[in-house]
Design an enzyme around this catalytic site. Structure first.
Site, PDB file in Angstrom:
ATOM      1  N   GLU A 317       1.020  -1.748  -0.304  1.00  0.00           N
ATOM      2  CA  GLU A 317       0.726  -0.416   0.075  1.00  0.00           C
ATOM      3  C   GLU A 317       0.913   1.324   0.268  1.00  0.00           C
ATOM      4  O   GLU A 317       1.363   1.078   0.812  1.00  0.00           O
ATOM      5  CB  GLU A 317      -0.634   0.073   1.409  1.00  0.00           C
ATOM      6  CG  GLU A 317      -1.353  -1.444   1.521  1.00  0.00           C
ATOM      7  CD  GLU A 317      -2.899  -0.872   0.427  1.00  0.00           C
ATOM      8  OE1 GLU A 317      -3.180  -0.307  -0.109  1.00  0.00           O
ATOM      9  OE2 GLU A 317      -3.875  -2.994   0.541  1.00  0.00           O
ATOM     10  N   GLU A 752      39.637 -42.715  22.689  1.00  0.00           N
ATOM     11  CA  GLU A 752      40.031 -43.816  22.606  1.00  0.00           C
ATOM     12  C   GLU A 752      40.005 -44.800  22.050  1.00  0.00           C
ATOM     13  O   GLU A 752      38.704 -45.133  22.332  1.00  0.00           O
ATOM     14  CB  GLU A 752      40.134 -43.989  24.241  1.00  0.00           C
ATOM     15  CG  GLU A 752      40.936 -43.336  25.305  1.00  0.00           C
ATOM     16  CD  GLU A 752      42.356 -43.099  25.174  1.00  0.00           C
ATOM     17  OE1 GLU A 752      42.990 -43.821  24.711  1.00  0.00           O
ATOM     18  OE2 GLU A 752      42.787 -42.370  25.136  1.00  0.00           O
TER      19      GLU A 752
END
Length: 1366
Positions: A317, A752
């Site tokens: 608008e 590990e």
């Protein structure tokens, strides 16, 4: 319902009478219209006035005029007719609008849908005019038009407009609806409303729907009036609540962004307070709103575009008054211009690409493009092209087509700005029965189809495997075997030599994704190798995280060493075929160090379960106890392996890492020790993140996740979920993982990998199988948390070393060199602050999910020292200028210039050109490229050959003092024949790529380039090919070495300057050049002033830097080894750069003249050892010098530039700019100046007669465009070195004293005169007594007067001498 509409779209509409009316109207001009028009627009210019509305006839003629004026950019068509037979005009704007070009997304603007909302109608006409007129003039517009297919419909409701009345702000006079009183924005098919309207009543809607379906627009906007706001889908909801119900689309966040783009560029809209008279209290946050939340609009066009048209559309608008007075049109255009342009540019965000089939590359149309987690698909166009608008982030994207196997690409990175290119190649389904490729009869619906469910199996945070699976009852496609990645085939232990060969093998076999490098050496001199694997493995790419694995830190823990070699093989072998591997390699830079302790490995023993042989390095130090520690002072000497790794970690912005060990089966995370040295839990501030990434590894390894890994060796050891806090397990002071976390941005864990430290080789396949998924999954973890860029709000420059703080977590990280950062975080919402020295901190909130990294960008504002504020005007920077600065930065960093060289290859046939051919070549350039070239004669040689200068610029021959001017010269020595050929090829290269390559085009548009290919054409004619050391042709026809003939002072010159030298001196004395590059031969080095022997060189740092820029971009020169054995010029020259006098000192050089009298730095580049090599070598020499020559075009835009003016804004020409107290440059026309400076801080002084001296300090970057300054002078308040006020007061006092003295003298004289008069009066009283005396006195007076009258007026000799002295 949609199928009903599609049938109606094909219904013919014949309105013969209305067509006739439209034809007549096109020939009629409204009697009251005073604007100049012609039926043939090409014969008379129509000037836009911005103060009148166009009725239908006006609009038609205006559009026709524009199309005829710009036929190469625009065409006009009608998509249909209104109720009253008016055409629904659409003007198409793009390069070559007569055909469709794959790769250009389609964009549209639709205006005047409501006939009485008229601002959009006019603004869109102005936009059309602006795009067409600015094309070729403004690079931003040129690029936009070249890369976008733009469609503009100024009026969708021309009938309503004709009924409307100017000044009607509220729509009281009708005109909103079409001629049959239908609201066009309530007449489209609606997802929540099944009503069907009669198409006869809404021909405008029918036409636009057909147009939307046909064109497959990507982005659109529908322009209205009545307030000032941007509204986005959905426009209504299922409940049709009048107001207040937010109805979000699947792309809601994207729609909000698009609406904000328009709003933030509109000075009224962005306030959110339109202040419309009819609704003064109405406010919209940020100037945007969800359509349904504002008010419910069923049957709106924007929702139809999104649901049925492939297109994202929002509604703007534009004005409170629907039909404002025409006097306000200029203001409305000014308010909306930038918003309209910025919104069009958004069509280029997200992801784009093509979909094709693999056999012959045929494009596949109507393929569904599915983005995981966004339940809105779109389809490919006629050429297989698609454009999927997306905000920056990481997405999983699938292409689905009937008869083809769906293809998913995971973790597609979308960055801000330019769209990511993602192409799909879909394999046809293979039927087992026929054993051939077939296309199945049943169709594969999109994921919106109710018969399809989307099954998502998440295997990592950033990699999602998406399969489209038919639900029960649906038609099923033939099953396709799931892709299986290639696995390593050979497992064995590798010693040092074996590892080295393995790495070299894979580096050579996969050069595009691997980079083998060394970070140092072990105690015994073994290399510490690292293999980088990525799609661009040699450099850090902005936004791409760095990941590393370090193995074999303890030499006898060898499983990690072999797993890293397996991983390298796996990644390389599966790249391009396995989606997960391809995605990881493309989005991550993965560094793998197979062995940090190669010495220890060599003494370790196969079969060792728990031993220590080979654990430590050759100096017997445990490397995992050798790093600086936060709780314990490490007294052992730092080992070379440790030092190498520390330096490595400081050089690359690693984000995530794992240190791979053996002897157990667990993931161990920080901290590794504590103050007490006891085994108890010691969490880091990021304990939650560390647990998350540790579990990511352990969960993919069932044996590890079980928590009882080594029951035979350690029966009592248990780790919940296979993870443990390091200090809780046992204390490790001096560990590497803690040092990573505390001293870099990198989060590291220790893994590990097996209970046995050095298992037998036959066990290795089992270890690979157990850890394969874990190793990949852990790499994925680098993509969790938040990532982004910290940049300067003003110019967008990335800010390095900015601090990123997460509230509640006492651990900060910092941004990398270009401002990019990554902060690992677990899911949750966080308050994050970015801060940097000299900037205001910025805080924001971010929500992190499991699905990848959240993008959070920070833009920081500069602050100034306490008590000070910035003085003087600040240079403004328009978007085009900002974009050019970004280009300079892009070409200066990383591989930017290299990519430009690769992308601009031209066909060339190298040979040496004599004078005639050289002249013809230059003339041919001007004939073929007249808009960007200008050829002029500087003068003639001794033998009357013309010395040509070719200018390349977007406005050749015109003075543009605001642009830097660069000079390329060659052939001052005629026997150095390579330089002229390089410059001719360089000129052709620039011209050919102008208009084709955006970077080259922009460089030419922003630079004045002058090329003088042959200064000594007579000498060149005498030189002989293949003579590397011959002096034949070195001099001109008078046997003069021209590079010893440039003298600025007559006292230094023995004879008249040679004509070639004079021509060049006149050119140099123009004083408008910023940089000069001269090409010579006989060596391989770049030299800088001076050639004459001087003790010191002012600004030597800058001159040396300029020479080094050329040398560093040359593949051989920067190595410093001249290698010119043919002429005895052997030896190493650091960085390939030297002061010219150190090479061969002499007077009268062109370089020195340019410095001293032209105030322009000049470097001389010696392009090769051979002065006149065989022509076959020219191609290689061009390849070596192409990038350096381009680098000079980039470099000339750096340093400092600006304008000098007075307080009134008047430019000051001839002001002196003093650099660092030494070198001077002068302002030219318009008050402009430009000075090149080496990177660093510099003092700038500006001096001009009658003005106060100005001082500034600037910081120059090696990769940023020139720092811009505006220097404003105040009038100089000093007179004779004294304050103006003191001098004025003194002068006033002196004048007063003179006046008083004059008055006193006058009074004294007046008094004396009165006494004389009184004496004569008394004499007259005794006339008789004194008569004779009076007569004698009178005669004496006359005689005296007479004698005075005839007195000789000539000066005496003495008087003349005195006058001459004066």
């Amino acid at each position: 319902m949609v199928h009903v509409w599609e049938r109606l779209l094909t219904r013919p509409k014949l309105r013969l009478s209305l067509l006739l009316l439209a034809f007549l109207l096109s020939l009629v001009v409204s009697p009251g219209d005073t604007r100049t028009r012609s039926v043939n627009p090409s014969t008379e210019e129509t000037v836009e006035t911005y103060n009148k509305y166009y009725n239908y006839v006006d609009l038609t003629m205006r559009l026709q005029y524009l199309v005829e004026k710009y036929p190469h950019l625009a065409n006009l068509s009608s998509v249909g007719e209104s109720v009253e037979g008016r055409q629904l005009w659409v003007i198409r704007i793009t390069k070559d609008p007569s055909r469709d070009t794959p790769g250009r997304p389609k964009f549209k603007y639709v205006g005047n849908m409501h006939g009485d909302e008229t601002v959009s109608r006019q603004v869109l006409v102005y936009l059309v005019e602006y795009l067409l007129a600015a094309y070729g003039e403004e690079s931003r517009i040129t690029e936009l038009v070249d890369t976008t297919d733009i469609y503009i419909m100024p009026s969708m409701n021309p009938d309503g407009f004709e009924k409307s009345k100017e000044g009607d702000c509220d729509g009281q006079n009708g005109g909103r609806n079409n001629a049959l009183n239908m609201d066009l924005n309530r007449s489209f098919p609606d997802q929540y409303d099944e009503k069907v309207l009669n198409p006869v009543n809404i021909p405008e809607v029918v036409a636009v729907m057909r147009w939307i379906k046909e064109k497959k627009f990507v982005l659109s906007a529908n322009l209205h009036g009545g307030t000032v706001v941007a509204s986005y889908p959905f426009d209504d909801s299922a409940i049709h609540q009048r107001q207040g119900h937010y109805s979000s689309a699947e792309d809601d966040v994207l729609f909000r962004y698009l609406a904000l783009v328009y709003s933030k560029n509109h000075n009224v809209m962005k306030t959110g307070e339109p202040n419309c008279p009819e609704s003064l209290t109405e406010k919209f946050k940020d100037g945007i709103t969800n359509g349904a939340q504002w008010y419910d609009v069923p049957g709106g066009m924007q929702d139809y575009n999104y649901l049925y048209g492939n297109c994202l559309e929002i509604t703007m608008e534009l004005s409170c008054c629907k039909y404002p007075p025409s006097s306000e049109l200029q203001q409305e255009w000014d308010l909306n211009r930038e918003s309209l342009l910025a919104y069009i540019a958004q069509v280029h965000i997200g992801v784009r690409g093509f979909v094709k089939e693999p056999i012959n590359g045929t494009a596949l149309a109507n393929v569904s493009i599915v983005v995981a987690s966004i339940r809105h698909n779109l389809t490919t166009g006629e050429y297989g092209e698609y454009y999927r608008l997306l905000l920056p982030g990481t997405y999983n994207i699938t292409a689905v087509a009937p008869g083809f196997t769906p293809m998913t690409v995971n973790s597609v990175q979308v960055v801000e700005g330019k769209a990511t290119e993602l192409n799909f190649t879909l394999a046809p389904v293979v039927t087992k029965a026929a054993g051939s490729i077939t296309v199945t009869e049943n169709s594969m619906p999109s994921s919106n189809d109710s018969n399809i469910s989307t099954t998502t199996t998440t295997t990592s945070s950033d990699s999602t495997k998406t399969r489209l699976v038919p639900s029960k009852g649906g038609n099923s496609s033939p099953a396709v075997p799931e892709h299986q990645p290639l696995q390593p085939q050979y497992f064995r232990h590798h010693n040092y030599a074996d590892v080295e060969l393995f790495l070299r093998k894979y580096s050579s076999e996969f050069p595009s994704i691997t980079h083998l490098y060394k970070i140092g050496r072990s105690v015994e001199g073994r290399e510490l190798y690292v293999m980088a694997i990525s799609d661009n493995p040699t450099v850090h790419e902005h936004g791409e995280p760095e990941f590393k694995y370090i193995a074999n830190m303890h030499g006898n823990e060898v499983v990690s060493r072999e797993l890293m070699l397996n991983l390298i093989e796996y990644l390389c072998s599966n790249y391009g075929t396995d989606p997960e591997v391809t995605q990881l390699v493309n989005s991550t830079r993965i560094h793998i160090m197979p062995s940090m302790n190669p010495d220890g490995y060599e003494v370790a023993i196969e079969g060792d379960e728990q031993g220590y042989s080979g654990r430590n390095n050759s100096n017997n130090f445990d490397l995992n106890r050798n790093f600086p520690d936060q709780f314990v002072t490490i007294t052992e000497p730092r080992q070379p392996e440790t030092i190498a790794v520390i330096n490595w970690l400081k050089s690359i912005p690693f984000i995530l890492s794992a240190n791979l060990h053996g002897g157990s089966l667990v993931v161990n995370y920080p901290y590794d020790d504590d103050k007490k040295g006891t085994s108890e839990y010691n969490p880091s501030p990021d304990d939650k993140v560390f647990q998350q990434i540790s579990r990511a590894y352990s969960q993919e390894n069932p044996l590890m996740h079980n928590g009882h890994p080594c029951e035979t060796l350690y029966p009592n050891e248990y780790f919940e979920d296979g993870i443990t806090n390091g200090a809780h397990w046992y204390n490790v002071p001096g560990g590497m993982q803690d040092w990573n976390y505390l001293n870099t941005n990198c989060f590291e864990v220790t893994i590990e990998l097996g209970c046995v430290k050095y298992p037998m080789a036959r066990e290795l396949p089992k270890h690979w199988e157990q850890n394969r998924r874990s190793l990949l999954e852990f790499i994925h973890q680098v993509h969790i948390g938040v990532k982004g860029t910290v940049s300067d709000l003003t110019d967008g420059t990335g800010i390095p070393n900015a601090t990123i703080n997460v509230r509640g977590i006492d651990h900060n990280i910092s941004s990398a060199r270009t401002g990019d950062f990554w902060r690992l975080l677990s899911p949750g919402t966080y308050s994050i602050t970015a801060s940097a020295d000299g900037y205001k901190s910025v805080r924001t909130y971010a929500t992190v999910s499991k699905g990848g990294a959240e993008v959070v960008d920070f833009r920081l504002t500069r602050i100034h020292s306490k008590g000070q504020s910035p003085k003087g005007p600040k240079p403004t920077q328009n978007p085009s200028e900002k974009k050019f600065k970004s280009l300079i930065k892009e070409l200066s960093l990383g591989q930017g210039l290299e990519e430009l060289v690769r992308s601009t290859a031209t066909d060339n046939s190298f040979r040496y050109r004599g004078y005639k051919e050289l002249s013809g070549f230059l003339r041919a350039l001007t004939l073929n490229f007249p808009k960007i070239t200008s050829l002029q004669s500087l003068g003639q040689s001794v033998e009357f050959r013309t010395i040509w200068a070719l200018e390349i610029s977007n406005k050749p021959g015109q003075t543009e003092p605001s642009e830097p001017k660069i000079r390329f010269e060659a052939g001052i020595h005629g026997n150095a024949a390579v330089g002229p050929e390089l410059l001719l090829e360089f000129a052709a290269f620039l011209c050919i790529n102008y208009g084709k390559n955006p970077a080259i085009s922009r460089l030419i548009n922003e630079t004045r380039i002058v090329i003088v290919p042959s200064i000594n054409p007579d000498g060149r004619e005498q030189a002989i090919e293949k003579l590397c050391n011959s002096t034949q042709g070195l001099t001109n026809a008078h046997n003069k070495d021209l590079d010893t003939d440039f003298f600025g002072n007559a006292s230094q010159r023995v004879v008249e300057a040679q004509p070639e030298s004079r021509a060049m001196m006149d050119m140099i004395l123009d004083k408008s050049y910023t940089l000069s590059v001269a090409l010579d031969g006989g060596s391989l080095v770049a030299t800088y002033p001076y050639d004459k022997p001087v003790q010191s060189v002012e600004n030597e740092g800058t001159l040396k830097y300029l020479a080094s820029v050329y040398a560093n971009n040359h593949p051989k020169m920067h190595l410093g080894d001249t290698g010119c054995s043919n002429n005895g010029q052997m030896g190493n020259i650091p960085d390939g750069v030297m002061r010219a006098a150190e090479r061969q000192s002499h007077m009268g050089s062109m370089k020195d003249f340019s410095m001293d009298f032209g105030h322009c730095p000049e470097i001389t580049v010696y392009s090769g050892c051979c002065l006149f090599p065989p022509a076959e070598q020219l191609a290689t020499l061009w390849a070596e010098n192409k990038k350096p020559l381009l680098s000079m075009l980039v470099e000339v835009h750096k340093g400092v530039r600006g304008v000098v003016r007075d307080k009134s804004g008047k430019p000051i020409v001839g002001a002196i700019i003093v650099l660092n107290g030494g070198v001077r440059v002068f302002t030219t026309e318009g008050g402009y100046f430009h000075a090149l400076l080496a990177p660093g801080s510099h003092n700038i002084e500006a001096v001009a007669d009658g003005y106060q001296q100005q001082r500034k300090e600037v910081v120059v970057s090696s990769y940023e465009a020139a720092t811009s300054l505006i220097i404003e002078f105040d009038m100089d308040n000093n007179i004779f070195g004294l304050p103006r006020e003191f001098v004025v007061a003194s002068a006033a006092a002196s004048m007063t004293a003179l006046v008083v003295t004059a008055c006193i003298i006058w009074c004294v004289c007046a008094a004396k005169s009165n006494r004389q008069k009184d004496g004569f009066h008394r004499l007259r009283q005794h006339r008789d007594d004194y008569d004779d005396e009076i007569r004698l006195t009178s005669m004496g007076s006359k005689k005296s007067l007479l004698a005075h009258e005839f007195q000789d007026e000539s000066e005496s000799e003495e008087d003349t001498l005195y006058a001459n002295k004066i």
